[in-house]
Structure formats: structure tokens, C-alpha cells
Design a protein around this motif. Structure first.
Motif, PDB file in Angstrom:
ATOM      1  N   UNK A   1       8.521 -44.374 -18.721  1.00 41.07           N
ATOM      2  CA  UNK A   1       8.532 -44.316 -16.993  1.00 41.07           C
ATOM      3  C   UNK A   1       8.662 -45.505 -16.492  1.00 41.07           C
ATOM      4  N   UNK A   2       8.077 -46.895 -17.161  1.00 44.51           N
ATOM      5  CA  UNK A   2       8.212 -48.221 -16.442  1.00 44.51           C
ATOM      6  C   UNK A   2       9.431 -48.585 -16.601  1.00 44.51           C
ATOM      7  N   UNK A   3      10.121 -48.599 -17.705  1.00 45.43           N
ATOM      8  CA  UNK A   3      11.429 -49.161 -18.031  1.00 45.43           C
ATOM      9  C   UNK A   3      12.392 -48.504 -16.840  1.00 45.43           C
ATOM     10  N   UNK A   4      12.329 -47.253 -16.775  1.00 43.46           N
ATOM     11  CA  UNK A   4      13.078 -46.681 -15.839  1.00 43.46           C
ATOM     12  C   UNK A   4      12.811 -47.334 -14.343  1.00 43.46           C
ATOM     13  N   UNK A   5      11.517 -47.333 -13.979  1.00 41.81           N
ATOM     14  CA  UNK A   5      11.105 -47.816 -12.523  1.00 41.81           C
ATOM     15  C   UNK A   5      11.515 -49.372 -12.206  1.00 41.81           C
ATOM     16  N   UNK A   6      11.564 -50.027 -13.568  1.00 38.81           N
ATOM     17  CA  UNK A   6      11.721 -51.604 -13.451  1.00 38.81           C
ATOM     18  C   UNK A   6      13.184 -51.971 -13.650  1.00 38.81           C
ATOM     19  N   UNK A   7      14.009 -50.996 -13.470  1.00 35.52           N
ATOM     20  CA  UNK A   7      15.373 -51.554 -13.668  1.00 35.52           C
ATOM     21  C   UNK A   7      16.145 -52.257 -12.493  1.00 35.52           C
ATOM     22  N   UNK A   8      15.436 -53.556 -12.294  1.00 36.41           N
ATOM     23  CA  UNK A   8      15.853 -54.321 -11.358  1.00 36.41           C
ATOM     24  C   UNK A   8      16.159 -55.743 -11.827  1.00 36.41           C
ATOM     25  N   UNK A   9      16.885 -56.660 -11.178  1.00 35.20           N
ATOM     26  CA  UNK A   9      17.377 -57.952 -11.868  1.00 35.20           C
ATOM     27  C   UNK A   9      15.795 -58.569 -12.180  1.00 35.20           C
TER      28      UNK A   9
ATOM     29  N   UNK B   1      14.865 -58.378 -23.871  1.00 35.65           N
ATOM     30  CA  UNK B   1      13.917 -58.555 -25.088  1.00 35.65           C
ATOM     31  C   UNK B   1      13.468 -57.349 -25.736  1.00 35.65           C
ATOM     32  N   UNK B   2      13.090 -56.273 -24.945  1.00 38.19           N
ATOM     33  CA  UNK B   2      12.569 -55.317 -25.430  1.00 38.19           C
ATOM     34  C   UNK B   2      13.483 -54.509 -26.312  1.00 38.19           C
ATOM     35  N   UNK B   3      14.869 -54.450 -25.960  1.00 42.31           N
ATOM     36  CA  UNK B   3      15.855 -53.635 -26.391  1.00 42.31           C
ATOM     37  C   UNK B   3      16.675 -54.599 -27.444  1.00 42.31           C
ATOM     38  N   UNK B   4      16.734 -55.957 -27.178  1.00 38.77           N
ATOM     39  CA  UNK B   4      17.323 -56.722 -28.128  1.00 38.77           C
ATOM     40  C   UNK B   4      18.801 -56.836 -27.550  1.00 38.77           C
ATOM     41  N   UNK B   5      19.071 -56.124 -26.551  1.00 43.45           N
ATOM     42  CA  UNK B   5      20.631 -56.295 -25.811  1.00 43.45           C
ATOM     43  C   UNK B   5      20.159 -55.967 -24.191  1.00 43.45           C
ATOM     44  N   UNK B   6      21.492 -55.866 -23.513  1.00 38.94           N
ATOM     45  CA  UNK B   6      21.198 -55.595 -22.222  1.00 38.94           C
ATOM     46  C   UNK B   6      22.040 -54.293 -21.796  1.00 38.94           C
TER      47      UNK B   6
ATOM     48  N   UNK C   1      23.243 -50.068 -18.299  1.00 39.25           N
ATOM     49  CA  UNK C   1      24.164 -48.886 -18.193  1.00 39.25           C
ATOM     50  C   UNK C   1      23.437 -47.668 -17.496  1.00 39.25           C
ATOM     51  N   UNK C   2      22.174 -47.707 -17.610  1.00 40.87           N
ATOM     52  CA  UNK C   2      21.244 -46.644 -17.087  1.00 40.87           C
ATOM     53  C   UNK C   2      21.334 -46.737 -15.799  1.00 40.87           C
ATOM     54  N   UNK C   3      21.542 -47.848 -15.130  1.00 38.01           N
ATOM     55  CA  UNK C   3      21.502 -47.947 -13.560  1.00 38.01           C
ATOM     56  C   UNK C   3      22.515 -47.005 -12.791  1.00 38.01           C
ATOM     57  N   UNK C   4      23.701 -46.606 -13.760  1.00 36.33           N
ATOM     58  CA  UNK C   4      24.764 -45.903 -13.372  1.00 36.33           C
ATOM     59  C   UNK C   4      24.358 -44.379 -13.280  1.00 36.33           C
ATOM     60  N   UNK C   5      23.326 -44.043 -13.884  1.00 33.03           N
ATOM     61  CA  UNK C   5      22.947 -42.784 -14.108  1.00 33.03           C
ATOM     62  C   UNK C   5      22.087 -42.156 -13.002  1.00 33.03           C
TER      63      UNK C   5
ATOM     64  N   UNK D   1      18.548 -41.555 -21.585  1.00 37.04           N
ATOM     65  CA  UNK D   1      19.557 -42.604 -21.965  1.00 37.04           C
ATOM     66  C   UNK D   1      18.712 -43.652 -22.511  1.00 37.04           C
ATOM     67  N   UNK D   2      17.495 -44.088 -21.791  1.00 35.92           N
ATOM     68  CA  UNK D   2      16.735 -45.330 -22.123  1.00 35.92           C
ATOM     69  C   UNK D   2      15.940 -44.975 -23.271  1.00 35.92           C
ATOM     70  N   UNK D   3      15.838 -43.869 -23.561  1.00 31.83           N
ATOM     71  CA  UNK D   3      14.805 -43.246 -24.764  1.00 31.83           C
ATOM     72  C   UNK D   3      15.947 -43.462 -26.138  1.00 31.83           C
ATOM     73  N   UNK D   4      17.033 -42.823 -26.058  1.00 38.18           N
ATOM     74  CA  UNK D   4      17.972 -42.919 -26.819  1.00 38.18           C
ATOM     75  C   UNK D   4      18.439 -44.282 -27.306  1.00 38.18           C
ATOM     76  N   UNK D   5      18.559 -45.117 -26.283  1.00 40.96           N
ATOM     77  CA  UNK D   5      18.878 -46.255 -26.618  1.00 40.96           C
ATOM     78  C   UNK D   5      18.033 -46.955 -27.463  1.00 40.96           C
TER      79      UNK D   5
END
Ligand SMILES: C[S@@+](CC[C@H](N)C(=O)[O-])C[C@H]1O[C@@H](n2cnc3c(N)ncnc32)[C@H](O)[C@@H]1O
Length: 368
Positions: free
Chosen positions: A174-182, A190-195, A199-203, A212-216
Motif C-alpha cells: 500500500x505504501x509503495x503504491x502511494x509513494x511512487x514519486x521521484x 533499494x527495496x527492489x534492487x532495480x528501478x 513501470x507501475x506508474x503506467x498502470x 504488479x508491485x507485489x509480483x515484481x
């Protein structure tokens, strides 16, 4: 990350109780299974908390210790190390106090409460092991932060590089989804080890974006951490939004089987989800523990996978555990065999004509 100041000891929420139930039930099985062959076990709680909630309910460290101490199946010679890491001094002091007051610790149990940061402390421990070329004893790591920072994928990868290591992570979807900003990009990278999460921003659809965020994250755990099997349990808050996912990762399908049983105990609908709004009296449309309504679907999945083939019952069991939402029951095979158009045409090792599936038998499926 902007966060409300939370008191040192705070009230428990219904989804926390569900999380604790999952933790406790899994550990009830994990301690004796691992303790049967290992001389040393490590239980790591990386974000341990104060050990109690506002009305005196047990926190995760207490639940874990109680489970180990009360378990009669554990050999008294198995040495168990509990590592509790808690950054907040008042909380770690509180935890130490409770441990002193509540338990007479048996000789085979060693408890360390560290007032420190998870990332720093675990990095130092792993550096020490690597320098010595030593192995980590079988470890269950429970990582239960408030937010999504301070447990980078790089570190999880190092932890999971040890063969007998499993993780249960509170992933704040829920937080990751809300904080998808620069301004949060660096922390989420760092959390994912990748940027790739960008891509989630386009959904546009929230549910799909969260998925998407969970599966990634699950995929990154598999790729980087090398866990083979991952299963997530969704926690939904009072407002009906996803608060977090409890993500379990293991290298062994039997570990996954135990965790699925546990998760299905907490949500017997088979949805791997718990909602604060409905509490523990959720209305079930498929009760996977009591009814058999789910069986035709499980049977169909098995047949789709194995038609025209001969496979062992063990392979079928593993498939159901790792690739379907269900648990394996031999009744599913009976269901496939006793219809007008039987999907099972022969079973080896059967001593009589009853619909039995002896251990180690080979089952041959029909073509259509
Ligand atoms: C959700 S609470 C843990 C609750 C506990 N696991 C339980 O179930 O009873 C998260 C805890 O992590 C602590 N914390 C936050 N950042 C941390 C860090 N970087 N390292 C270690 N502990 C941290 C917080 O002070 C808080 O007590």
C-alpha cells in the motif's frame, strides 16, 4: 518517508493478530521439522518491536520464544539462537524487560536483543560469516517493518544465499503504491534492487498496479534471493485497501506446503487474504477446509498438467502445492477417477480395486 509518530507500545490491529497467527502456526511446524536434523537453528526478527501491544497482547518475539519453549517435539539438544533487532531504544528495553520477567530460558536457547538497525547489524553478521567462510545455521527470518525502507534487496539476497534460510516479509504494498514519486525513487529502488517498479506508474487501475508491485517483488526475491517458492497473503485494512502483503519465501516445496496450510487456516476461503473489516468471521464463498466446492477446479488443473502422462503421486502433490492455490488431498484423484469419463486410467501398486493411491504409485492419465 512521512510517518505519524507511533507510541513505543501501540494498540494491536486485527490484521496484526492474523499475521501473528500465521507466524505462530508456521513456527509450530518449523522448529520441530528443522530441529529433527539440525543441531543449531536461528530465528531472526529484524524489526522486533517492544514485545507487547497496548492491552498486553504478545508481540512477535514473545510468540516465537513461547512456541519454541512449549514445543515438546523439539530435542533439548537443539541449540536455538533468537536474534531480535530493534532500532528504538525504549522498545528494545521493553522487550528485554518482558523477556526477563516472563521466561526462564532453557540452556539450549540463546537470546540476543540488539538495539540497532537491521541493515547494519545483519550486514556485519554476514560479513563476519563470509570472512570465516562459515555457514549460517538454518534460519527463519521475520522482517516486519513499519515501512518499506531499511531492508534492501541486496541484503536479502545475501541472507538467502544460505541454503536453509526462509523469509517471512511484511511488504508494504500500500505504501509503495502511494509513494511512487521521484522523492521516494531511491528508497524503492533499494527495496527492489532495480528501478523496474517505475513501470507501475503506467498502470491506471489501482488493483492491477498493486498486483504488479507485489509480483515484481516476488520475482526479484526468486531471481536475487534464489528462493524457489513464494506465497503471499494479503492484509486488507478497515477502509478495504490493501495495507500489506505477508510474503513467504522458501527453497523447499515442503516448506511451502506447511505455509499454505497455515495461511488457509487463517483464511479458509482459499483467497490468501484477511480483511480487518470482516475480522475473523469473514464470509466464505469457497471453504477450502470444510467443503469440496474447490475440488473440481483443483482436479481440472491436475488433468490439464498431466493428461496423456504417467506420473508419480508425489509429483502430482508437488504440482498442486507449488502451482495451484490448493492443498493436495487424495480425494482430488478419486474425483478424477470416479466420473463417467474417468481421467485416470491406471494406478500402479494398487492391491485391490478400491480407489486408493499408495505412496510412490504411478498414475496414468487419459488423453482427453
Ligand atoms: C511493525 S513493528 C514490529 C512489530 C513486531 N514484529 C510484532 O509483530 O510484534 C516495526 C518495528 O521496527 C522498528 N524499526 C524501524 N526501523 C528499524 C530498523 N531500521 N531496524 C530495526 N528496527 C527498526 C520500529 O521501531 C518498530 O518497533
Amino acid at each position: 518517508m512521512p510517518q505519524k509518530k507511533i507510541p513505543s507500545i501501540w494498540p494491536i490491529e486485527a490484521h496484526t493478530k492474523a499475521k501473528h497467527q500465521i507466524l505462530e502456526e508456521y513456527l509450530k511446524a518449523w522448529f520441530p521439522i528443522i530441529g529433527r536434523w539440525a543441531n543449531r537453528i536461528v530465528y531472526l526478527d529484524g524489526f522486533a518491536g517492544p514485545g507487547e501491544y497496548k492491552e498486553g497482547e504478545d508481540g512477535s518475539p514473545i510468540i516465537a520464544i513461547k512456541t519454541a519453549i512449549e514445543h515438546t517435539m523439539l530435542k533439548p539438544t537443539t541449540e536455538i539462537t533468537f536474534g531480535f533487532i530493534e532500532k528504538d531504544k525504549e522498545r528494545s528495553d521493553n522487550l528485554r524487560e518482558i523477556l526477563k520477567e516472563r521466561f526462564e530460558i532453557p540452556k539450549n536457547i540463546n537470546i540476543q536483543v540488539e538495539n540497532s538497525e537491521f541493515e547494519d547489524t545483519l550486514s556485519k553478521t554476514l560479513n563476519g560469516l563470509e570472512e570465516k567462510g562459515a555457514k549460517l545455521a538454518p534460519t527463519f527470518a521475520f522482517l516486519d517493518p513499519f515501512g518499506y525502507s531499511d531492508f534492501p534487496m541486496e541484503l536479502i539476497k545475501r541472507l538467502l544465499s544460505y541454503e536453509k534460510c526462509e523469509v517471512l516479509i511484511t511488504f508494504m504494498t500500500g505504501f509503495v503504491n502511494r509513494f511512487l514519486d521521484p522523492s521516494h525513487e531511491e528508497a524503492i529502488t533499494k527495496l527492489y534492487g532495480t528501478n523496474e517498479f517505475l513501470e507501475a506508474k503506467k498502470i491506471e487501475n489501482t488493483e492491477k498496479r498493486i498486483d504488479y508491485l507485489l509480483k515484481l517483488y516476488e520475482n526479484k526475491l526468486k531471481e536475487n534471493g534464489g528462493v524457489k517458492y513464494v506465497r503471499s497473503f494479503e492484509m486488507v485494512g478497515k477502509d478495504n485497501n490493501v495495507v500489506y502483503h505477508l510474503i513467504f519465501g522458501t527453497k523447499h516445496w515442503k516448506g511451502l506446503e506447511v505455509m499454505k496450510k497455515v495461511m488457509l487456516k487463517v483464511d479458509s476461503r482459499g483467497m490468501y487474504s484477511f480483511s480487518d473489516r470482516m475480522g475473523f468471521n469473514q464470509t466464505f464463498f469457497v471453504n477450502i477446509r470444510e467443503g469440496n466446492e474447490w475440488m473440481p477446479d483443483a482436479a481440472q488443473l491436475i488433468f490439464k498438467e498431466f493428461k496423456r502422462q504417467s506420473v508419480t503421486v508425489n509429483e502430482i502433490q508437488k504440482f498442486v502445492i507449488t502451482d495451484t492455490p490448493y492443498l493436495f488431498k487424495k480425494e482430488i484423484l478419486k474425483f478424477l477417477e470416479k466420473t463417467d469419463n474417468p481421467k485416470i486410467i491406471s494406478v500402479s501398486k494398487r492391491k485391490n480395486k478400491t480407489l486408493s493411491y499408495p505412496d510412490g504409485c504411478t498414475i496414468t492419465f487419459s488423453k482427453e
